[in-house]
Design a protein around this motif. Sequence first.
Motif, short mmCIF file in Angstrom:
data_model
loop_
_atom_site.label_atom_id
_atom_site.label_comp_id
_atom_site.label_asym_id
_atom_site.label_seq_id
_atom_site.Cartn_x
_atom_site.Cartn_y
_atom_site.Cartn_z
N GLY A 126 9.56 8.34 -10.35
CA GLY A 126 8.81 8.37 -11.60
C GLY A 126 9.54 7.78 -12.79
O GLY A 126 8.91 7.44 -13.80
N VAL A 133 3.85 3.07 -11.50
CA VAL A 133 2.99 4.26 -11.50
C VAL A 133 1.74 3.99 -12.33
O VAL A 133 0.62 4.30 -11.90
CB VAL A 133 3.74 5.48 -12.07
N LYS A 137 -2.17 3.91 -11.07
CA LYS A 137 -3.19 4.75 -11.72
C LYS A 137 -4.38 3.91 -12.17
O LYS A 137 -5.54 4.31 -12.03
CB LYS A 137 -2.57 5.51 -12.90
N ARG A 150 -3.79 13.89 -10.88
CA ARG A 150 -2.80 14.84 -11.38
C ARG A 150 -1.40 14.30 -11.13
O ARG A 150 -1.15 13.65 -10.11
CB ARG A 150 -2.95 16.19 -10.67
N GLU A 151 -0.50 14.57 -12.06
CA GLU A 151 0.91 14.20 -11.89
C GLU A 151 1.73 15.47 -11.64
O GLU A 151 1.58 16.46 -12.34
CB GLU A 151 1.44 13.49 -13.14
N LYS A 152 2.58 15.40 -10.63
CA LYS A 152 3.43 16.55 -10.31
C LYS A 152 4.86 16.07 -10.06
O LYS A 152 5.12 15.35 -9.09
CB LYS A 152 2.90 17.28 -9.07
N TRP A 153 5.76 16.47 -10.95
CA TRP A 153 7.17 16.10 -10.81
C TRP A 153 7.86 17.05 -9.84
O TRP A 153 7.62 18.26 -9.86
CB TRP A 153 7.88 16.15 -12.16
N LEU A 167 8.12 11.83 -8.34
CA LEU A 167 6.81 12.07 -8.96
C LEU A 167 5.71 11.85 -7.93
O LEU A 167 5.72 10.84 -7.22
CB LEU A 167 6.60 11.13 -10.15
N ASN A 168 4.77 12.78 -7.87
CA ASN A 168 3.60 12.63 -7.00
C ASN A 168 2.35 12.46 -7.84
O ASN A 168 2.14 13.22 -8.79
CB ASN A 168 3.42 13.86 -6.10
N LEU A 169 1.54 11.48 -7.49
CA LEU A 169 0.18 11.40 -8.01
C LEU A 169 -0.71 12.06 -6.97
O LEU A 169 -0.61 11.75 -5.78
CB LEU A 169 -0.26 9.95 -8.23
#
Length: 210
Positions: A126, A133, A137, A150-153, A167-169
């Motif tokens: 990320g 990224v 998106k 959603r973004e999840k670090w 980082l996950n989308l």
Amino acid sequence: MSYKPPDNRIKIKKSILEIIQKLLKKRGFSIRDINKKIGYCFKNALYHGLTFSVEDFNKLKELIGLKNLNKFFNVNDIPHKIMVGKSLQEKLILEESNNLAEFIGILLGDGHLSENGSDIYISFNGIEEANYVEYVKKLIKNLFNEVTIREKWERDSPNSSGNEKGLNLIITSISLHEAFVMKGLIPGNKVQNQIKVPKWIFKKKEYIIS
């Protein structure tokens, strides 16, 4: 957890159901008779908007008959929508395109379909891939404009392994998840499932380049 395809249900507009009821009434069928013939409460669909199973829908078509389908609807079918999963999301059919081929390539490289039947993950660095990224998106929004990303670090996860850059989308959509399965992707571990590039991508040179 192993992947289980979502149930498909059939949604028919009330106006169409009213035509069907009148047609069958002329042939001597009451609502109770229709219920017995198709094994489902036609009244619930007519007055409460409930959906049909695929099996009950096919029984209803048989009861109406091919000749009457052509006469009243100009097709060999009852106008309807296919709904997916318990949340009854409308079924998606993904059109083959350069952008879709590119996105599937991204999924094959850096993402996966969850076995829960709804979540789609793409993983990035990320920090160092911030521009990429944003590009992905934008690609997602161009392809599927109504989805929520959603973004999840990784660093925010309770089970974080100390990866500050991960980082996950995440897209959560039963209908989109199923649509990718229909296009040849397999949910779960890519290595264990030996996931390959879907055959349709090899149809055109521009899909391969994407």
